[in-house]
Design a protein around this motif. Structure first.
Motif, PDB file in Angstrom:
ATOM      1  N   LEU A 124     -40.283  19.675  12.529  1.00  0.00           N
ATOM      2  CA  LEU A 124     -40.715  18.630  11.615  1.00  0.00           C
ATOM      3  C   LEU A 124     -40.280  18.939  10.194  1.00  0.00           C
ATOM      4  N   MET A 125     -40.352  20.213   9.800  1.00  0.00           N
ATOM      5  CA  MET A 125     -39.936  20.580   8.448  1.00  0.00           C
ATOM      6  C   MET A 125     -38.465  20.252   8.223  1.00  0.00           C
ATOM      7  N   GLU A 126     -37.622  20.581   9.195  1.00  0.00           N
ATOM      8  CA  GLU A 126     -36.202  20.258   9.066  1.00  0.00           C
ATOM      9  C   GLU A 126     -35.976  18.754   9.043  1.00  0.00           C
ATOM     10  N   ALA A 127     -36.753  18.036   9.853  1.00  0.00           N
ATOM     11  CA  ALA A 127     -36.610  16.579   9.879  1.00  0.00           C
ATOM     12  C   ALA A 127     -37.020  15.963   8.543  1.00  0.00           C
ATOM     13  N   LEU A 128     -38.111  16.464   7.970  1.00  0.00           N
ATOM     14  CA  LEU A 128     -38.557  15.960   6.668  1.00  0.00           C
ATOM     15  C   LEU A 128     -37.509  16.219   5.597  1.00  0.00           C
ATOM     16  N   ARG A 129     -36.967  17.412   5.605  1.00  0.00           N
ATOM     17  CA  ARG A 129     -35.943  17.747   4.612  1.00  0.00           C
ATOM     18  C   ARG A 129     -34.704  16.876   4.787  1.00  0.00           C
ATOM     19  N   ALA A 130     -34.407  16.525   6.032  1.00  0.00           N
ATOM     20  CA  ALA A 130     -33.222  15.700   6.292  1.00  0.00           C
ATOM     21  C   ALA A 130     -33.425  14.259   5.851  1.00  0.00           C
ATOM     22  N   GLY A 131     -34.678  13.796   5.829  1.00  0.00           N
ATOM     23  CA  GLY A 131     -34.926  12.446   5.346  1.00  0.00           C
ATOM     24  C   GLY A 131     -35.675  11.509   6.278  1.00  0.00           C
ATOM     25  N   VAL A 132     -36.259  12.022   7.374  1.00  0.00           N
ATOM     26  CA  VAL A 132     -37.024  11.133   8.247  1.00  0.00           C
ATOM     27  C   VAL A 132     -38.315  10.711   7.564  1.00  0.00           C
ATOM     28  N   VAL A 133     -38.833   9.538   7.931  1.00  0.00           N
ATOM     29  CA  VAL A 133     -40.087   9.051   7.366  1.00  0.00           C
ATOM     30  C   VAL A 133     -41.135   8.801   8.441  1.00  0.00           C
ATOM     31  N   GLY A 134     -40.791   9.079   9.686  1.00  0.00           N
ATOM     32  CA  GLY A 134     -41.740   8.932  10.773  1.00  0.00           C
ATOM     33  C   GLY A 134     -41.448   9.949  11.857  1.00  0.00           C
ATOM     34  N   TYR A 135     -42.495  10.321  12.613  1.00  0.00           N
ATOM     35  CA  TYR A 135     -42.347  11.371  13.628  1.00  0.00           C
ATOM     36  C   TYR A 135     -43.342  11.059  14.728  1.00  0.00           C
ATOM     37  N   VAL A 136     -42.853  10.652  15.900  1.00  0.00           N
ATOM     38  CA  VAL A 136     -43.736  10.363  17.021  1.00  0.00           C
ATOM     39  C   VAL A 136     -43.238  11.085  18.266  1.00  0.00           C
ATOM     40  N   LEU A 137     -44.162  11.332  19.179  1.00  0.00           N
ATOM     41  CA  LEU A 137     -43.822  12.019  20.419  1.00  0.00           C
ATOM     42  C   LEU A 137     -43.426  11.009  21.496  1.00  0.00           C
ATOM     43  N   LYS A 138     -42.567  11.455  22.414  1.00  0.00           N
ATOM     44  CA  LYS A 138     -42.071  10.539  23.442  1.00  0.00           C
ATOM     45  C   LYS A 138     -43.175  10.074  24.386  1.00  0.00           C
ATOM     46  N   HIS A 139     -44.233  10.857  24.508  1.00  0.00           N
ATOM     47  CA  HIS A 139     -45.322  10.424  25.391  1.00  0.00           C
ATOM     48  C   HIS A 139     -46.369   9.595  24.640  1.00  0.00           C
ATOM     49  N   ALA A 140     -46.080   9.218  23.400  1.00  0.00           N
ATOM     50  CA  ALA A 140     -47.010   8.391  22.617  1.00  0.00           C
ATOM     51  C   ALA A 140     -47.195   7.031  23.276  1.00  0.00           C
ATOM     52  N   SER A 141     -48.321   6.417  23.006  1.00  0.00           N
ATOM     53  CA  SER A 141     -48.611   5.100  23.560  1.00  0.00           C
ATOM     54  C   SER A 141     -47.767   4.028  22.875  1.00  0.00           C
ATOM     55  N   ARG A 142     -47.671   2.881  23.526  1.00  0.00           N
ATOM     56  CA  ARG A 142     -46.981   1.738  22.925  1.00  0.00           C
ATOM     57  C   ARG A 142     -47.592   1.416  21.557  1.00  0.00           C
ATOM     58  N   HIS A 143     -48.912   1.480  21.479  1.00  0.00           N
ATOM     59  CA  HIS A 143     -49.602   1.184  20.219  1.00  0.00           C
ATOM     60  C   HIS A 143     -49.166   2.142  19.116  1.00  0.00           C
ATOM     61  N   ASP A 144     -49.108   3.449  19.433  1.00  0.00           N
ATOM     62  CA  ASP A 144     -48.730   4.439  18.417  1.00  0.00           C
ATOM     63  C   ASP A 144     -47.278   4.270  17.987  1.00  0.00           C
ATOM     64  N   ILE A 145     -46.406   3.965  18.940  1.00  0.00           N
ATOM     65  CA  ILE A 145     -44.992   3.766  18.603  1.00  0.00           C
ATOM     66  C   ILE A 145     -44.842   2.571  17.686  1.00  0.00           C
ATOM     67  N   MET A 146     -45.507   1.468  18.023  1.00  0.00           N
ATOM     68  CA  MET A 146     -45.387   0.276  17.183  1.00  0.00           C
ATOM     69  C   MET A 146     -46.082   0.468  15.839  1.00  0.00           C
ATOM     70  N   SER A 147     -47.153   1.247  15.822  1.00  0.00           N
ATOM     71  CA  SER A 147     -47.806   1.548  14.545  1.00  0.00           C
ATOM     72  C   SER A 147     -46.852   2.314  13.640  1.00  0.00           C
ATOM     73  N   ALA A 148     -46.131   3.269  14.223  1.00  0.00           N
ATOM     74  CA  ALA A 148     -45.145   4.024  13.445  1.00  0.00           C
ATOM     75  C   ALA A 148     -44.081   3.095  12.886  1.00  0.00           C
ATOM     76  N   VAL A 149     -43.577   2.212  13.730  1.00  0.00           N
ATOM     77  CA  VAL A 149     -42.520   1.277  13.306  1.00  0.00           C
ATOM     78  C   VAL A 149     -43.020   0.378  12.185  1.00  0.00           C
TER      79      VAL A 149
END
Length: 226
Positions: free
Chosen positions: A102-127
């Motif tokens: 996550l630290m490397e991803a943040l430094r690279a410029g990501v603004v969201g981080y979700v797990l592949k087993h996340a629910s549809r609700h969590d994925i859409m909330s992130a989006v």
């Protein structure tokens, strides 16, 4: 290799690219996203290099990016895409919730981080959060990561030219806890619009492109302690 999907064009829809080396993972995300109003999956790519090629030829608003891929991984792809197309928002979708990643991803410029087993609700909330200009990160994981970053960086660097006000520091601290503008507004008893202005000022003063990078930069400069 990139693959365009045949979906109806929506002039006001957010244009999304899905990047993952597993076809089933791409198909699963596409199935979730295409059912949502205001979202248009305009393409898929099986690695970071293909994603970089795709965004050079097509306008993209949001990328759902896997981390571990052949040819070019998600971290390097994010770095290169953000350098060339800073307005594209990137959400990491991965099986591994590790602070180092996550630290490397943040430094690279990501603004969201979700797990592949996340629910549809969590994925859409992130989006939805990210498309509104807000970060979407697991609060416990991001706090752990930011603390790790704070321990690994020095506060001897040159501070920003224009210092943050006391209120901006309050907003920044809450932002770094993963709170949305509305949550910050409730806590500080101000309007969400006021918080939005403070966040914009913080981003400008720190010389970064989004609120997640502002959190990372603030820790690097020793502006806020967690």
């Amino acid at each position: 290799m990139s693959h365009n999907r045949s979906v109806p064009h929506l002039s006001t829809a957010a244009r999304v690219l899905i990047v993952d080396d597993h076809e089933l993972a791409r198909a699963g995300l596409a199935a979730i996203l295409t059912c949502e109003p205001g979202i248009e999956v305009i393409g898929e790519a099986e690695d970071g290099a293909a994603a970089l090629d795709f965004v050079s030829r097509h306008p993209v608003d949001l990328i759902m990016m896997d981390l571990h891929m052949p040819v070019m991984d998600g971290i390097e792809a994010t770095r290169q895409i953000k350098a060339l197309h800073p307005n594209i928002k990137i959400i990491v979708v991965t099986v591994q919730a590790h602070p180092d990643a996550l630290m490397e991803a943040l430094r690279a410029g990501v603004v969201g981080y979700v797990l592949k087993h996340a629910s549809r609700h969590d994925i859409m909330s992130a989006v939805r959060h990210v498309l509104r200009g807000e970060a979407f990160l697991n609060p416990d994981l991001v706090l752990q990561t930011l603390r790790q970053l704070a321990q690994a960086t020095s506060s001897d660097e040159t501070p920003p030219i224009e210092p943050l006000t006391a209120r901006e520091r309050q907003v920044l601290r809450l932002l770094m806890q993963g709170k949305t503008n509305r949550e910050i507004a409730r806590e500080l008893i101000v309007s969400p619009g006021t918080v939005k202005v403070h966040v914009e000022h913080i981003i400008a003063k720190l010389g970064v492109s989004d609120r997640t990078q502002a959190a990372v930069r603030a820790l690097e400069l020793g502006l806020v302690r967690l």
